[in-house]
Design a protein around this motif. Structure first.
Motif, PDB file in Angstrom:
ATOM      1  N   GLN A  42       0.830  -1.206   0.000  1.00 30.21           N
ATOM      2  CA  GLN A  42       0.000   0.000   0.000  1.00 30.21           C
ATOM      3  C   GLN A  42       0.866   1.259   0.000  1.00 30.21           C
ATOM      4  O   GLN A  42       0.545   2.245  -0.672  1.00 30.21           O
ATOM      5  CB  GLN A  42      -0.937   0.000   1.203  1.00 30.21           C
ATOM      6  N   GLU A  44       3.899   1.585  -1.272  1.00 32.10           N
ATOM      7  CA  GLU A  44       4.466   1.747  -2.621  1.00 32.10           C
ATOM      8  C   GLU A  44       3.410   2.253  -3.598  1.00 32.10           C
ATOM      9  O   GLU A  44       3.704   3.106  -4.441  1.00 32.10           O
ATOM     10  CB  GLU A  44       5.084   0.441  -3.116  1.00 32.10           C
ATOM     11  N   GLU A  45       2.194   1.755  -3.499  1.00 32.25           N
ATOM     12  CA  GLU A  45       1.113   2.211  -4.371  1.00 32.25           C
ATOM     13  C   GLU A  45       0.794   3.685  -4.112  1.00 32.25           C
ATOM     14  O   GLU A  45       0.556   4.449  -5.046  1.00 32.25           O
ATOM     15  CB  GLU A  45      -0.137   1.351  -4.166  1.00 32.25           C
ATOM     16  N   LYS A  47       2.905   5.968  -2.977  1.00 32.49           N
ATOM     17  CA  LYS A  47       4.000   6.763  -3.542  1.00 32.49           C
ATOM     18  C   LYS A  47       3.862   6.882  -5.059  1.00 32.49           C
ATOM     19  O   LYS A  47       4.102   7.947  -5.627  1.00 32.49           O
ATOM     20  CB  LYS A  47       5.360   6.163  -3.175  1.00 32.49           C
ATOM     21  N   LYS A  48       3.447   5.797  -5.709  1.00 32.72           N
ATOM     22  CA  LYS A  48       3.235   5.830  -7.156  1.00 32.72           C
ATOM     23  C   LYS A  48       2.097   6.782  -7.509  1.00 32.72           C
ATOM     24  O   LYS A  48       2.224   7.579  -8.450  1.00 32.72           O
ATOM     25  CB  LYS A  48       2.941   4.430  -7.684  1.00 32.72           C
ATOM     26  N   SER A  49       1.032   6.737  -6.749  1.00 32.64           N
ATOM     27  CA  SER A  49      -0.098   7.636  -6.989  1.00 32.64           C
ATOM     28  C   SER A  49       0.323   9.099  -6.818  1.00 32.64           C
ATOM     29  O   SER A  49      -0.084   9.968  -7.591  1.00 32.64           O
ATOM     30  CB  SER A  49      -1.251   7.327  -6.038  1.00 32.64           C
ATOM     31  N   ARG A  50       1.156   9.357  -5.824  1.00 29.10           N
ATOM     32  CA  ARG A  50       1.665  10.716  -5.605  1.00 29.10           C
ATOM     33  C   ARG A  50       2.466  11.175  -6.812  1.00 29.10           C
ATOM     34  O   ARG A  50       2.275  12.281  -7.312  1.00 29.10           O
ATOM     35  CB  ARG A  50       2.538  10.758  -4.343  1.00 29.10           C
ATOM     36  N   ASN A  51       3.350  10.316  -7.294  1.00 31.73           N
ATOM     37  CA  ASN A  51       4.167  10.669  -8.457  1.00 31.73           C
ATOM     38  C   ASN A  51       3.302  10.893  -9.692  1.00 31.73           C
ATOM     39  O   ASN A  51       3.546  11.822 -10.466  1.00 31.73           O
ATOM     40  CB  ASN A  51       5.222   9.602  -8.719  1.00 31.73           C
ATOM     41  N   ASP A  52       2.294  10.051  -9.891  1.00 30.17           N
ATOM     42  CA  ASP A  52       1.375  10.216 -11.017  1.00 30.17           C
ATOM     43  C   ASP A  52       0.620  11.539 -10.912  1.00 30.17           C
ATOM     44  O   ASP A  52       0.440  12.242 -11.915  1.00 30.17           O
ATOM     45  CB  ASP A  52       0.379   9.057 -11.093  1.00 30.17           C
ATOM     46  N   THR A  55       2.977  14.382 -11.821  1.00 32.87           N
ATOM     47  CA  THR A  55       3.238  14.353 -13.261  1.00 32.87           C
ATOM     48  C   THR A  55       2.073  14.948 -14.042  1.00 32.87           C
ATOM     49  O   THR A  55       2.272  15.767 -14.948  1.00 32.87           O
ATOM     50  CB  THR A  55       3.513  12.911 -13.728  1.00 32.87           C
TER      51      THR A  55
END
Length: 64
Positions: A42, A44-45, A47-52, A55
């Motif tokens: 969760q 890692e997901e 952090k990915k959502s934050r980066n998306d 962007t």
């Protein structure tokens, strides 16, 4: 005006993501061993959502 709005939303969104990331990071560090795998996934997901999020906002600002 639109640029200012997007930049304000970026700041507000990052604050929300960063608050959630801090909480989840603490949960990963102090949670029960049986839950750590799921908590890490969760984390890692999130952090990915934050980066998306960053962007997409940055692309919208650049397009103005």
């Amino acid at each position: 005006m639109t640029r200012d709005y997007l930049l304000e939303r970026r700041i507000a969104g990052l604050k929300q993501f960063d608050d959630a990331i801090r909480l989840l990071s603490a949960a990963v560090g102090s949670g029960p061993e049986a839950a750590k795998g799921e908590l890490k996934a969760q984390f890692e997901e999130l952090k990915k959502s934050r980066n998306d999020f960053v962007t997409q906002i940055d692309k919208q600002v650049a397009a103005l």
